[in-house]
Design an enzyme around this catalytic site. Sequence first.
Site, PDB file in Angstrom:
ATOM      1  N   SER A  16       0.843  -1.192   0.000  1.00  0.00           N
ATOM      2  CA  SER A  16       0.000   0.000   0.000  1.00  0.00           C
ATOM      3  C   SER A  16       0.878   1.241   0.000  1.00  0.00           C
ATOM      4  O   SER A  16       2.003   1.229   0.531  1.00  0.00           O
ATOM      5  CB  SER A  16      -0.852  -0.020   1.271  1.00  0.00           C
ATOM      6  OG  SER A  16      -1.384   1.254   1.528  1.00  0.00           O
ATOM      7  N   TYR A  65      -1.683  -0.880  10.946  1.00  0.00           N
ATOM      8  CA  TYR A  65      -1.946  -1.472   9.627  1.00  0.00           C
ATOM      9  C   TYR A  65      -0.741  -1.226   8.709  1.00  0.00           C
ATOM     10  O   TYR A  65      -0.236  -2.137   8.052  1.00  0.00           O
ATOM     11  CB  TYR A  65      -3.217  -0.849   9.034  1.00  0.00           C
ATOM     12  CG  TYR A  65      -3.327  -0.951   7.542  1.00  0.00           C
ATOM     13  CD1 TYR A  65      -3.690  -2.135   6.932  1.00  0.00           C
ATOM     14  CD2 TYR A  65      -3.052   0.157   6.723  1.00  0.00           C
ATOM     15  CE1 TYR A  65      -3.775  -2.231   5.541  1.00  0.00           C
ATOM     16  CE2 TYR A  65      -3.130   0.075   5.347  1.00  0.00           C
ATOM     17  CZ  TYR A  65      -3.488  -1.112   4.761  1.00  0.00           C
ATOM     18  OH  TYR A  65      -3.558  -1.199   3.391  1.00  0.00           O
ATOM     19  N   LYS A  89       2.206  -3.787   6.726  1.00  0.00           N
ATOM     20  CA  LYS A  89       2.599  -3.735   5.299  1.00  0.00           C
ATOM     21  C   LYS A  89       4.114  -3.544   5.185  1.00  0.00           C
ATOM     22  O   LYS A  89       4.776  -4.204   4.383  1.00  0.00           O
ATOM     23  CB  LYS A  89       1.871  -2.603   4.573  1.00  0.00           C
ATOM     24  CG  LYS A  89       0.374  -2.800   4.418  1.00  0.00           C
ATOM     25  CD  LYS A  89       0.042  -3.926   3.466  1.00  0.00           C
ATOM     26  CE  LYS A  89      -1.447  -4.133   3.292  1.00  0.00           C
ATOM     27  NZ  LYS A  89      -1.784  -5.425   2.677  1.00  0.00           N
TER      28      LYS A  89
HETATM   29  C1  UD1 Z   1      -6.757   5.077   3.807  1.00  0.00           C
HETATM   30  C2  UD1 Z   1      -5.719   4.730   4.817  1.00  0.00           C
HETATM   31  C3  UD1 Z   1      -4.542   4.095   4.094  1.00  0.00           C
HETATM   32  C4  UD1 Z   1      -5.029   2.870   3.364  1.00  0.00           C
HETATM   33  C5  UD1 Z   1      -6.152   3.226   2.426  1.00  0.00           C
HETATM   34  C6  UD1 Z   1      -6.756   1.959   1.860  1.00  0.00           C
HETATM   35  C7  UD1 Z   1      -6.006   6.352   6.647  1.00  0.00           C
HETATM   36  C8  UD1 Z   1      -5.393   7.515   7.353  1.00  0.00           C
HETATM   37  N1  UD1 Z   1      -5.320   5.924   5.560  1.00  0.00           N
HETATM   38  O1  UD1 Z   1      -6.216   6.025   2.882  1.00  0.00           O
HETATM   39  O2  UD1 Z   1      -3.550   3.750   5.026  1.00  0.00           O
HETATM   40  O3  UD1 Z   1      -3.971   2.299   2.634  1.00  0.00           O
HETATM   41  O4  UD1 Z   1      -7.185   3.924   3.116  1.00  0.00           O
HETATM   42  O5  UD1 Z   1      -7.723   2.232   0.926  1.00  0.00           O
HETATM   43  O6  UD1 Z   1      -7.041   5.836   7.018  1.00  0.00           O
HETATM   44  N2  UD1 Z   1     -12.592  11.510   3.639  1.00  0.00           N
HETATM   45  C9  UD1 Z   1     -13.633  12.425   3.784  1.00  0.00           C
HETATM   46  N3  UD1 Z   1     -14.727  12.040   4.479  1.00  0.00           N
HETATM   47  C10 UD1 Z   1     -14.858  10.800   5.045  1.00  0.00           C
HETATM   48  C11 UD1 Z   1     -13.802   9.860   4.874  1.00  0.00           C
HETATM   49  C12 UD1 Z   1     -12.697  10.258   4.164  1.00  0.00           C
HETATM   50  O7  UD1 Z   1     -13.560  13.545   3.304  1.00  0.00           O
HETATM   51  O8  UD1 Z   1     -15.885  10.529   5.673  1.00  0.00           O
HETATM   52  C13 UD1 Z   1     -11.404  11.931   2.892  1.00  0.00           C
HETATM   53  C14 UD1 Z   1     -10.102  11.714   3.627  1.00  0.00           C
HETATM   54  O9  UD1 Z   1      -9.751  12.843   4.359  1.00  0.00           O
HETATM   55  C15 UD1 Z   1      -9.136  11.467   2.472  1.00  0.00           C
HETATM   56  C16 UD1 Z   1     -10.000  10.902   1.351  1.00  0.00           C
HETATM   57  O10 UD1 Z   1     -11.346  11.133   1.734  1.00  0.00           O
HETATM   58  O11 UD1 Z   1      -8.611  12.655   2.013  1.00  0.00           O
HETATM   59  C17 UD1 Z   1      -9.792   9.427   1.143  1.00  0.00           C
HETATM   60  O12 UD1 Z   1      -9.945   8.763   2.379  1.00  0.00           O
HETATM   61  P1  UD1 Z   1      -9.847   7.178   2.492  1.00  0.00           P
HETATM   62  O13 UD1 Z   1     -10.737   6.558   1.482  1.00  0.00           O
HETATM   63  O14 UD1 Z   1     -10.061   6.798   3.926  1.00  0.00           O
HETATM   64  O15 UD1 Z   1      -8.365   6.872   2.019  1.00  0.00           O
HETATM   65  P2  UD1 Z   1      -6.946   7.374   2.581  1.00  0.00           P
HETATM   66  O16 UD1 Z   1      -7.077   8.141   3.824  1.00  0.00           O
HETATM   67  O17 UD1 Z   1      -6.211   8.024   1.475  1.00  0.00           O
END
Ligand code: UD1
Length: 338
Positions: A124, A148, A152
């Site tokens: 990842s 997590y 990895k």
């Molecule tokens: C997350 C994990 C990462 C993992 C990946 C797997 C965290 C900090 N990181 O990445 O380690 O490899 O998932 O797919 O959890 N967001 C919103 N509203 C929400 C949820 C998320 O705005 O309710 C935003 C977050 O701030 C982020 C983006 O959506 O900028 C993507 O979030 P997410 O899908 O959780 O992925 P990552 O954080 O990039």
Amino acid sequence: MAVLVSGGAGFIGSHTCVELLNAGEDIVVFDNFYNSNPKALDGIRKITGKDFKFYEADMLEMAEVDKIFSENDIEQVIHFAGYKCVPESVKHPLKYYSNNLRGTFNILETMKKYGVTKFVFSSSATVYGYPEKVPVYEDFPLSAINPYGSTKLIIENLCREMYAANPQWTFILLRYFNPVGAHKSGLIGEDPNGIPNNLMPLVLDKAMGKRDILQITGADYPTPDGTCIRDYIHVVDLAKGHVAAVKKARELENGCPAYNLGTGHGYSVKEILDTFQRVNNIDLGYTIGPRRPGDAAACYSDPTLAEKELGWKAELGIEDMCRDAWHFVQVRNSENNG
Ligand code: UD1
């Protein structure tokens, strides 16, 4: 000779099984359905018109892993199985270390026993920690920022150290950015058990009316629209990256390369939500909330190494990702109600 797929009923695993079968590969699949659904197996069979051997097995049970190797002629392994929820890993580190590491040890030890030396690992972008700059290249410093991510990184390190000690092995480390979307048939997609925490499953739940609130977690980041930027990649493109990796593992006599599997384009949360609304003609009614702890402002890949060495490049865009993800949940919903 078959490719063994651990966690093959899961989101990325099931799409990879489809692409492997479409590419003419022989596969053997196992999964314990911890975070997946047996329906995915029917989906793979329907989409490809092909059958394959499946074991309901737990990688923590050495005897179950051994049975798969003893009953099949395994050429190489793609290892997806593992827990993947970041907040849960922070609450239950031992659970994550125990499952993800012990399971991987069992698979690698069994490979060693049966003389199987080619291993493609589902890593990842989390191994880059908080990247100092973007785009992210494979030679950037690695670090873990949650349990997590630690699992990895530890598995990646183990692969590098095993390769250094035993150069007959071939390891390919695939660092995924943000996989979303679904197969265009709507027969397989992201189907997590329990409450989702990644952006797209939350969007889908809101669009289905299964949750009341959808928040952008922070709109005060130093990015053009203030929301975080990520490298969303269509899961079918990601799956095709695995087919390329399997071919590469076959070509390579040995090695331990790592590849970014991303599109190289960063999209903001707002762009994703607005695209979802536009292509699916849905009003998500999202709001702006506080930042989620631990989020980097921007993280996207430079995917040119994968293009150069694997001959692979992502082709689908965010419109396809948003449309196909929504199509899948509608198909799944009508099946459940029908
Ligand atoms: C997350 C994990 C990462 C993992 C990946 C797997 C965290 C900090 N990181 O990445 O380690 O490899 O998932 O797919 O959890 N967001 C919103 N509203 C929400 C949820 C998320 O705005 O309710 C935003 C977050 O701030 C982020 C983006 O959506 O900028 C993507 O979030 P997410 O899908 O959780 O992925 P990552 O954080 O990039």
